[in-house]
Design an enzyme around this catalytic site. Structure first.
Site, PDB file in Angstrom:
ATOM      1  N   ASN A 154       0.793  -1.224   0.000  1.00 52.36           N
ATOM      2  CA  ASN A 154       0.000   0.000   0.000  1.00 52.36           C
ATOM      3  C   ASN A 154       0.825   1.273   0.000  1.00 52.36           C
ATOM      4  O   ASN A 154       0.328   2.332  -0.379  1.00 52.36           O
ATOM      5  CB  ASN A 154      -0.949   0.014   1.212  1.00 52.36           C
ATOM      6  CG  ASN A 154      -0.227  -0.271   2.510  1.00 52.36           C
ATOM      7  OD1 ASN A 154       0.384  -1.320   2.670  1.00 52.36           O
ATOM      8  ND2 ASN A 154      -0.293   0.652   3.454  1.00 52.36           N
ATOM      9  N   GLN A 182      -4.864  -3.907  -2.416  1.00 56.19           N
ATOM     10  CA  GLN A 182      -4.310  -2.963  -3.390  1.00 56.19           C
ATOM     11  C   GLN A 182      -4.102  -3.597  -4.771  1.00 56.19           C
ATOM     12  O   GLN A 182      -3.477  -2.999  -5.634  1.00 56.19           O
ATOM     13  CB  GLN A 182      -2.967  -2.431  -2.880  1.00 56.19           C
ATOM     14  CG  GLN A 182      -3.036  -1.677  -1.572  1.00 56.19           C
ATOM     15  CD  GLN A 182      -3.579  -0.265  -1.713  1.00 56.19           C
ATOM     16  OE1 GLN A 182      -3.751   0.248  -2.816  1.00 56.19           O
ATOM     17  NE2 GLN A 182      -3.846   0.386  -0.592  1.00 56.19           N
ATOM     18  N   GLY A 202     -13.232  -2.828  -1.017  1.00 52.10           N
ATOM     19  CA  GLY A 202     -14.047  -2.110  -1.990  1.00 52.10           C
ATOM     20  C   GLY A 202     -13.538  -0.715  -2.286  1.00 52.10           C
ATOM     21  O   GLY A 202     -13.504  -0.283  -3.440  1.00 52.10           O
ATOM     22  N   HIS A 203     -13.121   0.000  -1.257  1.00 54.35           N
ATOM     23  CA  HIS A 203     -12.786   1.415  -1.465  1.00 54.35           C
ATOM     24  C   HIS A 203     -11.408   1.639  -2.077  1.00 54.35           C
ATOM     25  O   HIS A 203     -10.995   2.780  -2.274  1.00 54.35           O
ATOM     26  CB  HIS A 203     -12.946   2.215  -0.165  1.00 54.35           C
ATOM     27  CG  HIS A 203     -11.852   2.028   0.837  1.00 54.35           C
ATOM     28  ND1 HIS A 203     -10.872   2.968   1.043  1.00 54.35           N
ATOM     29  CD2 HIS A 203     -11.600   1.035   1.709  1.00 54.35           C
ATOM     30  CE1 HIS A 203     -10.057   2.558   1.998  1.00 54.35           C
ATOM     31  NE2 HIS A 203     -10.478   1.386   2.422  1.00 54.35           N
ATOM     32  N   CYS A 328      -3.580   4.575   7.414  1.00 56.09           N
ATOM     33  CA  CYS A 328      -3.840   4.174   8.795  1.00 56.09           C
ATOM     34  C   CYS A 328      -2.841   4.785   9.768  1.00 56.09           C
ATOM     35  O   CYS A 328      -2.993   4.661  10.970  1.00 56.09           O
ATOM     36  CB  CYS A 328      -3.833   2.655   8.916  1.00 56.09           C
ATOM     37  SG  CYS A 328      -5.185   1.890   8.000  1.00 56.09           S
TER      38      CYS A 328
END
Length: 378
Positions: A154, A182, A202-203, A328
């Site tokens: 990520n 990813q 999903g996002h 995060c």
């Protein structure tokens, strides 16, 4: 405002937004668990979503569990398998992860080890951000229960050799979990890659925030126990009322990504190339962090030597969205553990920024970014 933080989250695709809005406005849609026409309609939409998602990863519809996102999926994959093995008195007591996994994987693995007595092995990565395969091979044995390696990182976008890792795990009967959050631009075949558990978000593929999936291969020797208990609406893996509109959104996002991934990946690579080309033309001092050959097509993690990354990001506000690390870690000023694992120098750590081009970015966005960036860098 220019949004260039698509590894953190992608904007919801307008086609998907319209589709799910229509569902939300549909007064004939009920609880999928209800035994009446409203419930049947909702359940049919949910089942269609499972079938569609399964198709693109060479899985079965019953293998697909709709979750709140990849963090939940990763937790269930790791903790759920560890609990199932622990209760079955399985003799295998080792869990292997890489040092650049998302924190939800690292912390789930740590929880499994702290609470159930497993031994955690953390693998190093190369300077390019690719897992050290020699180290993995050295640790593989009949004592290993689970290996968890992300398909695409990520922060630096590096693509990991999951096909090769899956083959090695298969030889030892080790359960192989892949965090595919990813990996929208990668074609993943669970059977071909010997993947037992695959987590999706999903996002990261233009669906709304709040939905993901865990795919549990039907041949997985130890299936994860649920971490959410209740009515087992998604038996035997997950409880909680199923959201037909989120399941449909996930299905639409997976479908569209597979339809456009080759053309879109080329578009993102071109935007990245244009940006780097202009940095070169302006003689900007930078280094690229991570492999450029095995990489997410829109991701660019670069160290702009001599410029503090946090100050740089703040100077671009409110006009441009880029980041200094994974989402995060937002709000916590600390060096990236991913870049530390790649043994970057202090100067490179302090000047590293992540830019990720996405579906809705254009060449004009690249020019706008450079117009805002150049007065800061020169």
């Amino acid at each position: 405002m220019i949004y260039l933080d698509n590894n953190a989250t992608t904007p919801c695709d307008p086609d998907i937004a319209k589709a799910i809005t229509d569902i939300l406005m549909d007064e004939s849609m009920g609880n999928p668990s209800s035994n009446h026409a409203f419930g049947w309609k909702a359940h049919a939409m949910y089942e269609d979503a499972l079938e569609n998602i399964a198709h693109f990863y060479n899985a079965l519809p019953d293998d697909v569990v709709i979750t709140s996102g990849a963090s939940e999926a990763n937790n269930q994959a790791i903790i759920g398998v560890a609990q199932a093995a622990h209760l079955a008195n399985d003799p295998r007591k080792k869990i292997i992860v890489s040092s650049i996994e998302h924190k939800c994987v690292l912390n789930a693995a740590k929880f499994a080890c702290d609470s159930m007595g497993y031994h955690l092995i953390t693998l190093p990565v190369s300077a390019d951000g690719i897992i050290d395969m020699d180290a993995l091979v050295a640790h593989l044995s009949d004592d290993v229960l689970l290996v968890s390696v992300m398909a695409v990182n990520n922060e630096v976008g590096t693509v990991q050799p999951i096909q090769e890792i899956g083959k090695l795990c298969k030889q030892y009967g080790i359960i192989f979990h892949v965090d595919g959050a990813q990996a929208g631009y990668e074609s993943i075949d669970m059977i071909a890659a010997n993947i037992d558990l695959l987590s999706l978000s999903g996002h990261k593929i233009y669906a709304p925030i709040g939905v993901g999936a865990l795919i549990v291969d039907s041949m997985c020797t130890i299936k994860p126990l649920p971490i959410i208990h209740g009515g087992l609406q998604q038996a035997p893996y997950r409880s909680g009322t199923i959201s037909p509109f989120l399941a449909h959104a996930m299905s639409l996002a997976v479908t569209k990504m597979h339809q456009v991934q080759l053309e879109e990946a080329q578009h993102l690579r071109q935007l990245r190339h244009d940006f780097l080309q202009q940095l070169d033309q302006h003689h900007i001092d930078y280094t690229i962090n991570g492999s450029m050959t095995e990489r997410h097509p829109g991701n660019l993690n670069i160290s702009l030597i001599g410029h503090d990354n946090n100050m740089l990001v703040q100077k671009l506000q409110p006009h441009v969205a880029i980041s200094t690390g994974s989402a995060c870690n937002a709000g916590v000023i600390q060096d990236s553990y991913v870049l530390k694992a790649m043994n970057l120098s202090e100067a490179h750590l302090k000047s590293a920024v992540r830019i990720c081009f996405g579906r809705f970015n254009t060449k004009e966005n690249v020019d706008q970014l450079l117009n805002l960036l150049m007065p800061i860098l020169i």
